[in-house]
Write a protein that holds these residues in place. Structure first.
Motif, short mmCIF file in Angstrom:
data_model
loop_
_atom_site.label_atom_id
_atom_site.label_comp_id
_atom_site.label_asym_id
_atom_site.label_seq_id
_atom_site.Cartn_x
_atom_site.Cartn_y
_atom_site.Cartn_z
N GLU A 26 48.64 -37.43 5.51
CA GLU A 26 49.12 -37.87 4.20
C GLU A 26 49.21 -36.68 3.25
O GLU A 26 48.39 -35.76 3.29
N ALA A 27 50.22 -36.69 2.39
CA ALA A 27 50.43 -35.56 1.48
C ALA A 27 49.37 -35.57 0.38
O ALA A 27 49.01 -36.62 -0.16
N LEU A 28 48.89 -34.39 0.05
CA LEU A 28 47.94 -34.19 -1.05
C LEU A 28 48.43 -32.99 -1.86
O LEU A 28 48.56 -31.89 -1.33
N VAL A 29 48.71 -33.22 -3.14
CA VAL A 29 49.25 -32.18 -4.01
C VAL A 29 48.18 -31.76 -5.03
O VAL A 29 47.56 -32.61 -5.67
N LEU A 30 48.00 -30.45 -5.18
CA LEU A 30 47.02 -29.87 -6.09
C LEU A 30 47.75 -29.29 -7.30
O LEU A 30 48.67 -28.49 -7.14
N VAL A 31 47.32 -29.68 -8.51
CA VAL A 31 48.02 -29.31 -9.74
C VAL A 31 47.06 -28.52 -10.64
O VAL A 31 46.04 -29.06 -11.09
N HIS A 32 47.38 -27.27 -10.92
CA HIS A 32 46.47 -26.37 -11.64
C HIS A 32 46.54 -26.55 -13.16
O HIS A 32 47.41 -27.24 -13.68
N GLY A 33 45.64 -25.85 -13.85
CA GLY A 33 45.56 -25.93 -15.30
C GLY A 33 46.29 -24.80 -16.00
O GLY A 33 46.89 -23.91 -15.38
N PHE A 34 46.19 -24.79 -17.33
CA PHE A 34 46.90 -23.83 -18.17
C PHE A 34 46.41 -22.41 -17.90
O PHE A 34 45.21 -22.15 -17.81
N GLY A 35 47.35 -21.49 -17.82
CA GLY A 35 47.04 -20.08 -17.61
C GLY A 35 46.71 -19.72 -16.18
O GLY A 35 46.51 -18.54 -15.87
N LEU A 36 46.68 -20.71 -15.30
CA LEU A 36 46.31 -20.50 -13.91
C LEU A 36 47.54 -20.62 -13.02
O LEU A 36 48.67 -20.70 -13.50
N ASP A 37 47.33 -20.62 -11.72
CA ASP A 37 48.43 -20.88 -10.78
C ASP A 37 47.83 -21.45 -9.50
O ASP A 37 46.64 -21.77 -9.45
N HIS A 38 48.65 -21.59 -8.47
CA HIS A 38 48.22 -22.30 -7.26
C HIS A 38 47.03 -21.64 -6.57
O HIS A 38 46.30 -22.28 -5.82
N ARG A 39 46.79 -20.36 -6.85
CA ARG A 39 45.71 -19.64 -6.18
C ARG A 39 44.33 -20.16 -6.56
O ARG A 39 43.35 -19.93 -5.85
N VAL A 40 44.22 -20.86 -7.68
CA VAL A 40 42.91 -21.35 -8.12
C VAL A 40 42.34 -22.39 -7.15
O VAL A 40 41.15 -22.67 -7.15
N TRP A 41 43.23 -22.95 -6.30
CA TRP A 41 42.78 -23.95 -5.32
C TRP A 41 42.35 -23.32 -4.00
O TRP A 41 42.10 -24.05 -3.02
N ALA A 42 42.24 -22.01 -3.92
CA ALA A 42 41.82 -21.36 -2.68
C ALA A 42 40.50 -21.92 -2.14
O ALA A 42 40.36 -22.08 -0.92
N PRO A 43 39.51 -22.25 -2.98
CA PRO A 43 38.26 -22.80 -2.43
C PRO A 43 38.42 -24.18 -1.80
O PRO A 43 37.53 -24.61 -1.05
N GLN A 44 39.51 -24.88 -2.10
CA GLN A 44 39.72 -26.22 -1.53
C GLN A 44 40.50 -26.15 -0.21
O GLN A 44 40.40 -27.07 0.62
N TRP A 45 41.25 -25.10 -0.02
CA TRP A 45 42.21 -25.07 1.09
C TRP A 45 41.55 -25.25 2.46
O TRP A 45 41.94 -26.14 3.23
N PRO A 46 40.54 -24.48 2.83
CA PRO A 46 39.96 -24.63 4.17
C PRO A 46 39.36 -26.01 4.41
O PRO A 46 39.38 -26.52 5.54
N ALA A 47 38.81 -26.63 3.36
CA ALA A 47 38.13 -27.91 3.52
C ALA A 47 39.10 -29.08 3.65
O ALA A 47 38.79 -30.08 4.30
N LEU A 48 40.27 -28.97 3.03
CA LEU A 48 41.18 -30.11 2.96
C LEU A 48 42.37 -30.02 3.92
O LEU A 48 43.01 -31.03 4.21
#
Length: 269
Positions: A26-48
């Motif tokens: 199933e698709a899971l989309v990660l949406v970052h906050g102001f001043g950030l970008d997709h790299r902030v989700w690096a700690p989630q990537w291996p787990a999900l």
């Protein structure tokens, strides 16, 4: 084993969005906050990535996505366009801060395309009882106008909002690099982004998706209050206050965050 990650761009109305995608299910989309970008989700990537078709992307105006033009647009419609371009009919969503408001707005606008929703310290457009956060935003905008973008980046990064995150090695490394790369465009231009109409804070009763709201007790009180308002008004929302965590729980305690989020997203009703 998950498939190898792919990165690319999709065209949207008036611009393009950069994204990263890996995994299956199933698709899971990660949406970052102001001043950030997709790299902030690096700690989630291996787990999900073993459990989902995982997508993170840069919002318009951030990271490697295009800057806004003069024409009005909305972030939640950009998210719809991203899903259309990637041929995704329905997705779970995780959003942080500004991204939490975007994920919630998408869920209100497109309930049939929304699975489960995790909102980490969500920012609710139209919420009128902001105190410290509003003062911070005004201060950084004034610093940008008076002293330039480097001073504004420093003021934003070193604000009390991010202090708990910067106290962790991962948080300091991620936020320092990402914010150094932020263009600062929003501090020097009027952003024509429109959001939901009426605004999200007035439409929380329309947020029907199963929703988990996570807010750290060391976050600004404004975010605690917005989390409480959302959980009180959305029919299927649950708020968890996280002891000793601040505005970035996904970075500050990634292991806990990942386990809790995965259990919620995979739970059978």
């Amino acid at each position: 084993m998950p498939t190898a990650p792919t990165e690319g761009h999709v065209d949207i109305d008036g611009g393009r969005l950069h994204y990263r995608r890996q995994g299956q299910g199933e698709a899971l989309v990660l949406v970052h906050g102001f001043g950030l970008d997709h790299r902030v989700w690096a700690p989630q990537w291996p787990a999900l990535v073993d459990s989902f078709d995982l997508i993170s992307y840069d919002l318009r105006g951030f990271g490697r996505s295009s800057l806004p033009g003069e024409a009005p647009y909305s972030h939640h419609e950009d998210l719809r366009a991203l899903l259309d371009a990637l041929d995704i009919d329905r997705a779970h969503l995780i959003g942080h801060s500004l991204g939490g408001g975007i994920a919630a707005s998408f869920a209100v606008a497109y309930p049939q395309r929304t699975g489960r929703v995790v909102l980490s310290a969500p920012l609710l457009r139209g919420y009128t009882q902001l105190g410290e956060l509003l003062a911070l935003l005004k201060s950084v905008w004034q610093i940008a106008a008076r002293d330039g973008l480097d001073a504004a980046r420093s003021a934003w990064l070193n604000a009390a909002l991010f202090a708990p995150t910067l106290q962790t090695p991962t948080g300091r490394a991620l936020l320092t690099q990402i914010m150094a790369d932020y263009s600062g465009w929003h501090w020097q231009h009027r952003d024509p982004e429109t959001g939901l109409q009426p605004p999200l804070a007035q439409r929380l009763h329309e947020l029907l998706a199963p929703t988990l709201v996570l807010v750290g007790t060391r976050d600004l009180p404004d975010f605690v209050h917005m989390g409480e308002a959302l959980a009180a008004q959305a029919p299927d929302a649950h708020l968890e206050l996280l002891p000793d965590l601040g505005h970035g729980p996904s970075v500050e305690d990634a292991q806990w965050f990942n386990v809790r989020v995965q259990a919620f997203l995979l739970r059978k009703r």
